[in-house]
Design a protein around this motif. Structure first.
Motif, short mmCIF file in Angstrom:
data_model
loop_
_atom_site.label_atom_id
_atom_site.label_comp_id
_atom_site.label_asym_id
_atom_site.label_seq_id
_atom_site.Cartn_x
_atom_site.Cartn_y
_atom_site.Cartn_z
N LYS A 154 0.82 -1.21 0.00
CA LYS A 154 0.00 0.00 0.00
C LYS A 154 0.86 1.26 0.00
N VAL A 155 1.92 1.24 0.81
CA VAL A 155 2.83 2.39 0.86
C VAL A 155 3.55 2.55 -0.47
N GLU A 156 3.98 1.43 -1.04
CA GLU A 156 4.67 1.48 -2.33
C GLU A 156 3.77 2.06 -3.42
N LYS A 157 2.52 1.62 -3.46
CA LYS A 157 1.57 2.12 -4.45
C LYS A 157 1.34 3.62 -4.30
N LEU A 158 1.24 4.07 -3.05
CA LEU A 158 1.00 5.49 -2.78
C LEU A 158 2.17 6.35 -3.27
N ILE A 159 3.40 5.88 -3.05
CA ILE A 159 4.58 6.63 -3.48
C ILE A 159 4.66 6.69 -5.00
N LEU A 160 4.37 5.56 -5.66
CA LEU A 160 4.48 5.48 -7.12
C LEU A 160 3.39 6.29 -7.83
N GLU A 161 2.38 6.74 -7.09
CA GLU A 161 1.35 7.58 -7.69
C GLU A 161 1.89 8.95 -8.10
N ASN A 162 3.01 9.35 -7.50
CA ASN A 162 3.61 10.64 -7.86
C ASN A 162 4.20 10.56 -9.28
N ASN A 163 3.86 11.51 -10.11
CA ASN A 163 4.27 11.49 -11.52
C ASN A 163 5.78 11.62 -11.72
N VAL A 165 8.06 10.10 -9.88
CA VAL A 165 8.77 8.91 -9.40
C VAL A 165 8.70 7.79 -10.43
N LEU A 166 9.89 7.27 -10.80
CA LEU A 166 9.98 6.18 -11.76
C LEU A 166 9.82 4.83 -11.06
N SER A 167 10.53 4.65 -9.97
CA SER A 167 10.47 3.39 -9.23
C SER A 167 10.99 3.61 -7.81
N ILE A 168 10.81 2.61 -6.97
CA ILE A 168 11.35 2.67 -5.60
C ILE A 168 12.00 1.33 -5.28
N PHE A 182 8.54 3.91 11.96
CA PHE A 182 9.65 4.48 11.22
C PHE A 182 9.78 3.77 9.88
N GLY A 183 10.33 4.48 8.91
CA GLY A 183 10.50 3.87 7.60
C GLY A 183 11.57 4.56 6.78
N SER A 184 11.95 3.91 5.70
CA SER A 184 12.92 4.48 4.76
C SER A 184 12.68 3.89 3.38
N VAL A 185 13.08 4.64 2.37
CA VAL A 185 12.91 4.17 1.00
C VAL A 185 13.86 4.93 0.07
N HIS A 186 14.24 4.28 -1.02
CA HIS A 186 15.00 4.93 -2.09
C HIS A 186 14.03 5.14 -3.25
N ILE A 187 13.92 6.38 -3.72
CA ILE A 187 13.04 6.65 -4.86
C ILE A 187 13.87 7.12 -6.05
N VAL A 188 13.53 6.56 -7.21
CA VAL A 188 14.22 6.91 -8.45
C VAL A 188 13.35 7.88 -9.24
N PHE A 189 13.92 9.04 -9.58
CA PHE A 189 13.17 10.05 -10.32
C PHE A 189 13.24 9.79 -11.83
N VAL A 218 12.45 8.34 6.10
CA VAL A 218 13.64 8.83 5.42
C VAL A 218 13.55 8.46 3.94
N ILE A 219 13.70 9.46 3.08
CA ILE A 219 13.61 9.24 1.64
C ILE A 219 14.93 9.62 0.98
N GLN A 220 15.50 8.69 0.24
CA GLN A 220 16.74 8.96 -0.49
C GLN A 220 16.43 9.07 -1.98
#
Length: 236
Positions: A154-163, A165-168, A182-189, A218-220
Motif C-alpha cells: 500500500k505504501v509502495e503504491k502510494l509513493i508510485l502515484e507521484n508522476n 517517481v519512476l520506481s522505488i 519508522f520507515g525508509s525508501v530509495h526513490i528513483v526520479f 527517510v527518503i533517499q
C-alpha cells in the motif's frame, strides 16, 4: 523499546500462567477434590473487587493515553494503545475473570452441589485470556525483532502515484513502540530535477503516507542510473 519489552514479558508470563491454570483445571476435572464453597465465595469476591478496580483504572489509563497522543499529533487519524498498559490490563482482566469464575462456581457448588462447574468455568475463561493475550505477544515480539507487519504494498503504491517517481526500492517499515512507525525508501526520479523540486516531491510523499501513521520516514532520491542497476540485479 522499554514499553514493548515490558509488554512482551508481561504477555508471555500471562500466557504461561493461563496454561498452568488450564492444565490444573483439566486435572481437577478427572481428579475432583473437596471444595469449601463459602470460603471460596468470600475470598473470590474480595479478589474480584480488587482486580476489577485495577482493570478499570488500567483501561481508563489506556484510553487517556490514546486520547492525549491524538491531540499531540492531531494531523494523524489513528489512535495508539500503549502495548505495556494493554498487556497489564489483560493481565488484571485475566485475574478478575478467574476470580469471577471462582465466585460463580462457588455459588453453584453451594446451592446445587455441582463441583465440576468451577473447573469448566476456569477452562473457558483461561482459553479466552490466552486468545486475547496472544495478539499482544505476537505484536510485541515482531516489534522487538524489527519485523515489519505493515502492508508495504500500500505504501509502495502510494509513493508510485507521484508522476515524478519512476520506481522505488529498499522500502522498510518497523515499529519501535506502539506510538511510532519508522520507515525508509530509495526513490528513483524519472528525470533530473532541481533540489527545490526534489524537496517538493519528498514533502508531498511524506504528507500522503501520514494516513498510514508513519511518524518518521527517510527518503533517499536517486537518478535513473539506480533504476537500471536494480533491473540488472533482479535479472541475475
Amino acid at each position: 523499546k522499554a514499553e514493548v519489552m515490558a509488554a512482551f514479558v508481561n504477555s508471555l508470563f500471562l500466557i504461561i500462567t493461563m496454561f498452568f491454570i488450564l492444565l490444573e483445571s483439566i486435572n481437577r476435572f478427572f481428579q475432583p477434590s473437596e471444595i469449601n464453597a463459602p470460603i471460596i465465595i468470600f475470598t473470590s469476591i474480595i479478589a474480584l473487587i480488587i482486580n476489577a478496580y485495577s482493570t478499570i483504572l488500567l483501561k481508563q489509563n489506556n484510553i487517556e493515553h490514546a486520547h492525549n497522543h491524538s491531540h499531540d499529533e492531531h494531523e494523524h487519524e489513528h489512535h495508539h494503545e500503549d502495548m505495556n498498559i494493554k498487556s497489564a490490563y489483560l493481565h488484571m482482566l485475566g485475574d478478575a475473570i478467574i476470580s469471577l469464575s471462582v465466585a460463580i462456581g462457588g455459588v453453584i457448588i453451594y446451592f446445587f452441589g455441582i463441583n465440576f462447574i468451577d473447573t469448566i468455568l476456569s477452562i473457558i475463561f483461561s482459553i479466552y485470556i490466552l486468545k486475547e493475550t496472544f495478539s499482544i505477544l505476537k505484536k510485541s515480539f515482531l516489534s522487538l525483532m524489527d519485523s515489519n507487519s505493515d502492508d508495504l504494498k500500500k505504501v509502495e503504491k502510494l509513493i508510485l502515484e507521484n508522476n515524478s517517481v519512476l520506481s522505488i526500492h529498499d522500502l522498510h517499515l518497523y515499529r519501535p513502540n506502539s506510538s511510532n512507525c519508522f520507515g525508509s525508501v530509495h526513490i528513483v526520479f524519472k528525470e533530473n530535477l532541481l533540489l527545490e523540486d526534489v524537496e517538493i516531491v519528498i514533502e508531498e510523499i511524506r504528507k500522503k503516507i501520514r494516513i498510514y501513521n508513519i511518524t518518521h520516514f527517510v527518503i533517499q532520491p536517486e537518478s535513473k542510473k539506480y533504476h537500471l542497476d536494480n533491473i540488472e540485479c533482479c535479472s541475475h
